[in-house]
Design a protein around this motif. Structure first.
Motif, PDB file in Angstrom:
ATOM      1  N   HIS A   1      57.553  50.011  27.976  1.00 55.02           N
ATOM      2  CA  HIS A   1      56.236  49.907  28.638  1.00 55.02           C
ATOM      3  C   HIS A   1      55.143  50.119  27.596  1.00 55.02           C
ATOM      4  CE1 HIS A   1      52.835  51.151  31.210  1.00 55.02           C
ATOM      5  NE2 HIS A   1      53.424  50.419  32.154  1.00 55.02           N
ATOM      6  N   PHE A   2      53.973  49.534  27.813  1.00 53.17           N
ATOM      7  CA  PHE A   2      52.873  49.657  26.851  1.00 53.17           C
ATOM      8  C   PHE A   2      52.508  51.120  26.597  1.00 53.17           C
ATOM      9  CE2 PHE A   2      48.243  49.865  25.988  1.00 53.17           C
ATOM     10  CZ  PHE A   2      48.240  49.199  24.768  1.00 53.17           C
ATOM     11  N   LYS A   3      52.661  51.990  27.615  1.00 47.11           N
ATOM     12  CA  LYS A   3      52.338  53.401  27.462  1.00 47.11           C
ATOM     13  C   LYS A   3      53.444  54.189  26.775  1.00 47.11           C
ATOM     14  CE  LYS A   3      48.524  52.766  29.659  1.00 47.11           C
ATOM     15  NZ  LYS A   3      47.259  52.694  28.890  1.00 47.11           N
ATOM     16  N   GLY A   4      54.557  53.529  26.465  1.00 47.16           N
ATOM     17  CA  GLY A   4      55.625  54.206  25.751  1.00 47.16           C
ATOM     18  C   GLY A   4      56.849  54.513  26.588  1.00 47.16           C
ATOM     19  N   TYR A   5      56.797  54.282  27.920  1.00 40.36           N
ATOM     20  CA  TYR A   5      57.967  54.559  28.751  1.00 40.36           C
ATOM     21  C   TYR A   5      59.042  53.508  28.442  1.00 40.36           C
ATOM     22  CZ  TYR A   5      53.850  56.043  31.418  1.00 40.36           C
ATOM     23  OH  TYR A   5      52.644  56.537  31.799  1.00 40.36           O
ATOM     24  N   ILE A   6      60.271  53.873  28.773  1.00 35.08           N
ATOM     25  CA  ILE A   6      61.389  52.933  28.683  1.00 35.08           C
ATOM     26  C   ILE A   6      61.800  52.562  30.105  1.00 35.08           C
ATOM     27  CG2 ILE A   6      63.775  52.575  27.950  1.00 35.08           C
ATOM     28  CD1 ILE A   6      61.741  52.627  25.670  1.00 35.08           C
ATOM     29  N   LEU A   7      61.787  51.270  30.415  1.00 29.45           N
ATOM     30  CA  LEU A   7      62.192  50.781  31.725  1.00 29.45           C
ATOM     31  C   LEU A   7      63.544  50.088  31.585  1.00 29.45           C
ATOM     32  CD1 LEU A   7      58.823  49.271  33.004  1.00 29.45           C
ATOM     33  CD2 LEU A   7      59.710  51.582  33.293  1.00 29.45           C
ATOM     34  N   THR A   8      64.519  50.571  32.330  1.00 33.18           N
ATOM     35  CA  THR A   8      65.857  49.975  32.282  1.00 33.18           C
ATOM     36  C   THR A   8      65.930  48.838  33.294  1.00 33.18           C
ATOM     37  OG1 THR A   8      66.798  52.111  31.662  1.00 33.18           O
ATOM     38  CG2 THR A   8      68.317  50.433  32.498  1.00 33.18           C
ATOM     39  N   MET A   9      66.285  47.635  32.813  1.00 35.35           N
ATOM     40  CA  MET A   9      66.285  46.428  33.646  1.00 35.35           C
ATOM     41  C   MET A   9      67.671  45.775  33.667  1.00 35.35           C
ATOM     42  SD  MET A   9      63.078  45.787  34.631  1.00 35.35           S
ATOM     43  CE  MET A   9      61.373  46.054  34.162  1.00 35.35           C
ATOM     44  N   ASP A  10      68.043  45.293  34.851  1.00 32.39           N
ATOM     45  CA  ASP A  10      69.156  44.342  34.910  1.00 32.39           C
ATOM     46  C   ASP A  10      68.599  42.983  34.499  1.00 32.39           C
ATOM     47  OD1 ASP A  10      70.932  46.230  35.864  1.00 32.39           O
ATOM     48  OD2 ASP A  10      70.367  45.857  37.957  1.00 32.39           O
ATOM     49  N   PHE A  11      69.336  42.256  33.586  1.00 29.44           N
ATOM     50  CA  PHE A  11      68.838  40.924  33.210  1.00 29.44           C
ATOM     51  C   PHE A  11      69.878  39.870  33.586  1.00 29.44           C
ATOM     52  CE2 PHE A  11      71.192  41.940  29.319  1.00 29.44           C
ATOM     53  CZ  PHE A  11      71.847  40.740  29.024  1.00 29.44           C
ATOM     54  N   PHE A  12      69.352  38.691  33.880  1.00 30.85           N
ATOM     55  CA  PHE A  12      70.163  37.519  34.237  1.00 30.85           C
ATOM     56  C   PHE A  12      69.635  36.368  33.397  1.00 30.85           C
ATOM     57  CE2 PHE A  12      69.816  40.438  37.715  1.00 30.85           C
ATOM     58  CZ  PHE A  12      71.097  40.542  38.225  1.00 30.85           C
ATOM     59  N   SER A  13      70.472  35.890  32.444  1.00 33.95           N
ATOM     60  CA  SER A  13      70.014  34.889  31.475  1.00 33.95           C
ATOM     61  C   SER A  13      70.683  33.537  31.765  1.00 33.95           C
ATOM     62  CB  SER A  13      70.339  35.374  30.058  1.00 33.95           C
ATOM     63  OG  SER A  13      69.842  34.479  29.114  1.00 33.95           O
ATOM     64  N   TYR A  14      69.896  32.462  31.636  1.00 32.89           N
ATOM     65  CA  TYR A  14      70.361  31.104  31.934  1.00 32.89           C
ATOM     66  C   TYR A  14      69.922  30.174  30.820  1.00 32.89           C
ATOM     67  CZ  TYR A  14      70.427  33.318  36.529  1.00 32.89           C
ATOM     68  OH  TYR A  14      70.630  34.182  37.562  1.00 32.89           O
ATOM     69  N   LEU A  15      70.777  29.144  30.547  1.00 34.12           N
ATOM     70  CA  LEU A  15      70.470  28.121  29.546  1.00 34.12           C
ATOM     71  C   LEU A  15      70.074  26.845  30.264  1.00 34.12           C
ATOM     72  CD1 LEU A  15      70.447  27.444  26.504  1.00 34.12           C
ATOM     73  CD2 LEU A  15      72.800  26.612  26.776  1.00 34.12           C
ATOM     74  N   THR A  16      68.941  26.267  29.860  1.00 32.61           N
ATOM     75  CA  THR A  16      68.469  25.022  30.466  1.00 32.61           C
ATOM     76  C   THR A  16      67.827  24.173  29.379  1.00 32.61           C
ATOM     77  OG1 THR A  16      67.129  24.115  32.254  1.00 32.61           O
ATOM     78  CG2 THR A  16      66.225  26.024  31.105  1.00 32.61           C
ATOM     79  N   LYS A  17      67.137  23.116  29.771  1.00 33.93           N
ATOM     80  CA  LYS A  17      66.491  22.199  28.824  1.00 33.93           C
ATOM     81  C   LYS A  17      64.997  22.126  29.146  1.00 33.93           C
ATOM     82  CE  LYS A  17      70.395  20.691  26.873  1.00 33.93           C
ATOM     83  NZ  LYS A  17      70.704  20.876  25.432  1.00 33.93           N
ATOM     84  N   ASP A  18      64.180  21.941  28.077  1.00 34.02           N
ATOM     85  CA  ASP A  18      62.759  21.727  28.327  1.00 34.02           C
ATOM     86  C   ASP A  18      62.490  20.241  28.529  1.00 34.02           C
ATOM     87  OD1 ASP A  18      62.812  20.544  25.850  1.00 34.02           O
ATOM     88  OD2 ASP A  18      61.676  22.117  24.824  1.00 34.02           O
ATOM     89  N   GLU A  19      61.231  19.836  28.557  1.00 31.33           N
ATOM     90  CA  GLU A  19      60.866  18.446  28.837  1.00 31.33           C
ATOM     91  C   GLU A  19      61.367  17.480  27.765  1.00 31.33           C
ATOM     92  OE1 GLU A  19      56.707  19.636  29.093  1.00 31.33           O
ATOM     93  OE2 GLU A  19      56.624  18.672  31.066  1.00 31.33           O
ATOM     94  N   LYS A  20      61.537  17.977  26.551  1.00 33.50           N
ATOM     95  CA  LYS A  20      61.990  17.138  25.442  1.00 33.50           C
ATOM     96  C   LYS A  20      63.492  17.242  25.215  1.00 33.50           C
ATOM     97  CE  LYS A  20      57.568  17.242  23.031  1.00 33.50           C
ATOM     98  NZ  LYS A  20      57.286  15.816  23.314  1.00 33.50           N
ATOM     99  N   GLY A  21      64.167  17.989  26.101  1.00 40.50           N
ATOM    100  CA  GLY A  21      65.616  18.093  25.985  1.00 40.50           C
ATOM    101  C   GLY A  21      66.079  19.193  25.066  1.00 40.50           C
ATOM    102  N   GLU A  22      65.162  20.013  24.603  1.00 38.65           N
ATOM    103  CA  GLU A  22      65.535  21.128  23.732  1.00 38.65           C
ATOM    104  C   GLU A  22      66.125  22.271  24.568  1.00 38.65           C
ATOM    105  OE1 GLU A  22      65.380  21.291  20.471  1.00 38.65           O
ATOM    106  OE2 GLU A  22      64.378  19.362  20.145  1.00 38.65           O
TER     107      GLU A  22
END
Length: 659
Positions: free
Chosen positions: A103-124
């Motif tokens: 956090h900007f004030k220095g706290y630590i926030l523990t998060m569950d993350f869910f990551s996905y792979l996709t493509k942008d408009e140019k196929g990258e």
């Protein structure tokens, strides 16, 4: 190979990417409760952070330097960021885990993350990382609070806590690590003027006075870092209406099983009234100090239980010619008094326990017995000069114990001089009154003799020439002789009376008194063709001195004749208003009148004249007013120039009831 194009930051471009992939859109909807990040694995610093995640981390409107990965991710989790860039981790679709964000004030926030792979408009290749934190129910929050306060093995009933929270006499709140209000009680809402729903859209930073925020956040960081278990401070909130609210804030922290901050517990006491009272008290003390210092004509001296002077104001300096530096902590207060007067005061007090007490012993004795101490003393000024003063000495107490005394003194030498002059004047007045009384006795005695001689001569004359008894002039001489005899009798009675004037009042017929005056001035009335109307009820009586009542009516009658209007027929009208207690005598004429605007406040003054008559002495109305007031009455006048004058004399009603 062309470089990977940077992500555009416009919302519509990001939304277009999400809408192209229905599974990705659903994943964001389900898992990105705290926001998400989009980045190219080949250029990870070219990223787009959703507004929700910026809000969660308090990174809105922050510079790009703050938004770098090594600033946003906890150092111990940077290896996880490397795994997010490894495309092999997306072979099975969703890549998830736990990531700690700063956090900007220095706290630590523990998060569950869910990551996905996709493509942008140019196929990258494009990676989307969604973040979600666990939401706690109110039951879980209450339970965690009880665990913190009493230990994990000693829980109390959840409803008791919720009832205490809701109905507490002070404001109470639960806040998340970002400072956002989670739960608030009714008292807090009353203190700051917001509804619970409105507060839950704000952080405590939003309503804290800017000058108090840095100190609050510093203590909060120490709490998060484990340097303290709680903190308390005074600070200011902004009320919803814009006013400042002074509070006393107490904050503690609840952590999760891994030691990470879950939420803050805040207790808020409204101290606005206390602050206002402190301000008023401070102002009052400041004003009192200013008064003490500005009292240049009043001596105010403080001294301790041992009699040593502890304070010395400007008035004391002016009166005694000492400077405060010469006396404070050095000179005993008793040194300002005459030993002879202290001894006299000592002798006045019977059963004094000490045979030879000092001044402070005397003062303590008086205070213990609840006796006041205000009296005349003599002060010794610098150089030994003595002066009379009026002194009031008051004990100063703390916790019901006398800690010192306060002496307030005023210089009374002018008063003493005035008293001496008054005493001299009274002595002279008494001598003059004695002479006047002797003179009055001599005059009344001599007048009585002359009056008797005059009456005897008239009687002898009529014996010799009885036929002249019908002569009008002789009859008028006889009447004048009788009235002179009555007047001398009344004057002699007043002079010889040893009682108060009010006790000398007699019950007199008012109609008869008016008729007597009319007869006395009959020749003058006939000569001026003035008509007199006596409308006084025949049996109306007033309490008066005979000589005074005759003098008042006669003086007002002759005044009306003297100041008649020559161009018209003159009249004088006597009438009366009455009630069970008093009689108001009205004497009305149609003479030249008096300019009340010019002479209204001078009419009854001695030697005041208003019409320029050569024979006017300005003494008649002065005497009349004094005679009326001597009998406990009052006199007033109303007049209009060219129209006439009305005098009203109020006297006590006689014993008989008139109609």
């Amino acid at each position: 190979m062309n470089p990977t194009p940077p992500l555009k930051k416009e919302k519509w471009n990001v939304y277009k990417i999400l809408l192209q992939n229905e599974d990705l859109f659903d994943a964001v909807q389900n898992n990105a409760l705290q926001g998400y990040i989009l980045f190219h694995p080949s250029a990870p610093e070219e990223k787009w952070i959703s507004p929700k995640l910026l809000q969660t981390l308090d990174l809105r409107d922050k510079p790009d330097e703050i938004l770098k990965w090594n600033k946003t991710i906890a150092p111990e989790d940077l290896n996880i960021f490397s795994e997010l860039q490894d495309l092999q981790n997306y072979a099975k679709g969703e890549f998830k885990g736990v990531l700690r964000l700063r956090h900007f004030k220095g706290y630590i926030l523990t998060m569950d993350f869910f990551s996905y792979l996709t493509k942008d408009e140019k196929g990258e290749d494009l990676v989307l990382v969604a973040f979600r934190r666990k939401n706690f129910s109110s039951e879980e929050i209450s339970e965690l609070q009880l665990i913190k306060e009493r230990g994990e093995n000693d829980r109390i009933n959840r409803q008791v806590f919720e009832g205490s929270f809701k109905n507490a006499a002070i404001g109470m709140a639960l806040l998340d690590p970002t400072g956002r209000w989670i739960e608030v009680n009714e008292r807090l809402c009353q203190i700051v003027g917001y509804s619970p729903e409105e507060l839950q859209q704000l952080t405590f930073q939003d309503i804290t006075h800017p000058d108090d925020l840095e100190a609050d956040l510093s203590l909060l960081n120490e709490l998060v870092e484990g340097k303290r278990e709680f903190y308390q401070m005074e600070k200011r909130y902004f009320h919803k209406n814009g006013n400042l609210v002074y509070i006393i804030l107490s904050v503690s922290l609840v952590r999760d099983s891994t030691g990470q901050p879950l939420y803050f517990i805040s207790q808020i006491t409204d101290a606005t009234a206390l602050k206002e009272t402190q301000k008023e008290l401070g102002k009052a003390l400041s004003d009192l100090e200013n008064i003490l210092e500005a009292s240049s004509q009043v001596s105010i001296i403080g001294f301790d239980r041992n009699g040593i002077i502890s304070s010395f104001n400007k008035g004391a300096e002016n009166l005694l010619k000492f400077t405060r530096e010469e006396v404070i902590g050095k000179l005993p207060y008793a040194a300002l008094h005459l030993e002879q007067e202290i001894q006299e005061r000592r002798n006045e007090l019977l059963n004094f326990p000490d045979e030879n007490p000092g001044l402070t012993d005397i003062l303590k004795f008086l205070a213990d017995h609840g006796l006041p101490h205000t009296r005349e003393w003599s002060f010794k000024a610098k150089g030994g000069k003595e002066m009379p003063v009026q002194v009031t000495i008051t004990p100063v107490e703390k916790n019901h114990q006398i800690t010192g005394y306060l002496s307030v003194a005023t210089d009374i030498k002018e008063l003493k001089r005035a008293q001496k002059e008054i005493s001299s004047i009274l002595h002279i007045t008494q001598e003059q009154n004695s002479r006047l009384k002797n003179f009055a006795n001599i005059v009344s005695h001599n007048l009585r003799n002359h009056s008797a001689n005059f009456k005897n001569l008239l009687n002898l004359y009529l014996e010799e020439i009885p036929q002249h008894g019908e002569n009008e002039i002789v009859q008028m001489l006889l009447m004048a002789s009788g009235q002179l005899e009555d007047t001398i009798y009344d004057l002699e009675k007043i002079v010889t009376s040893n009682k108060s004037t009010h006790e000398d009042l007699e019950c007199l017929n008012l109609n008869n008194a008016v008729e007597k005056a009319i007869k006395s001035v009959h020749p003058l009335l006939a000569d001026t063709e003035t008509v007199v109307f006596n409308n006084i009820p025949k049996d109306l009586e007033v309490m008066a001195l005979p000589a005074y009542l005759d003098s008042i009516i006669l003086n007002l009658t002759t005044n009306a004749i003297k100041y008649r209007e020559t161009g018209r027929k003159s009249y004088i009208n006597f009438s009366a208003l009455q009630d069970p207690e008093k009689v108001v005598i009205k004497v009305e004429d149609n003479g030249v009148g008096i300019d009340m605007n010019k002479f209204g406040d001078k009419i009854f003054g001695m030697y005041k004249t208003f019409h320029g008559n050569e024979d006017a002495r300005g003494i008649g109305l002065f005497i009349t007013k004094n005679q009326v007031e001597t009998m406990g009455g009052r006199i007033s006048v109303s007049s209009v120039p060219g129209e006439g004058t009305v005098f009203e004399i109020t006297l006590k009603r006689g014993d008989k009831i008139g109609g």
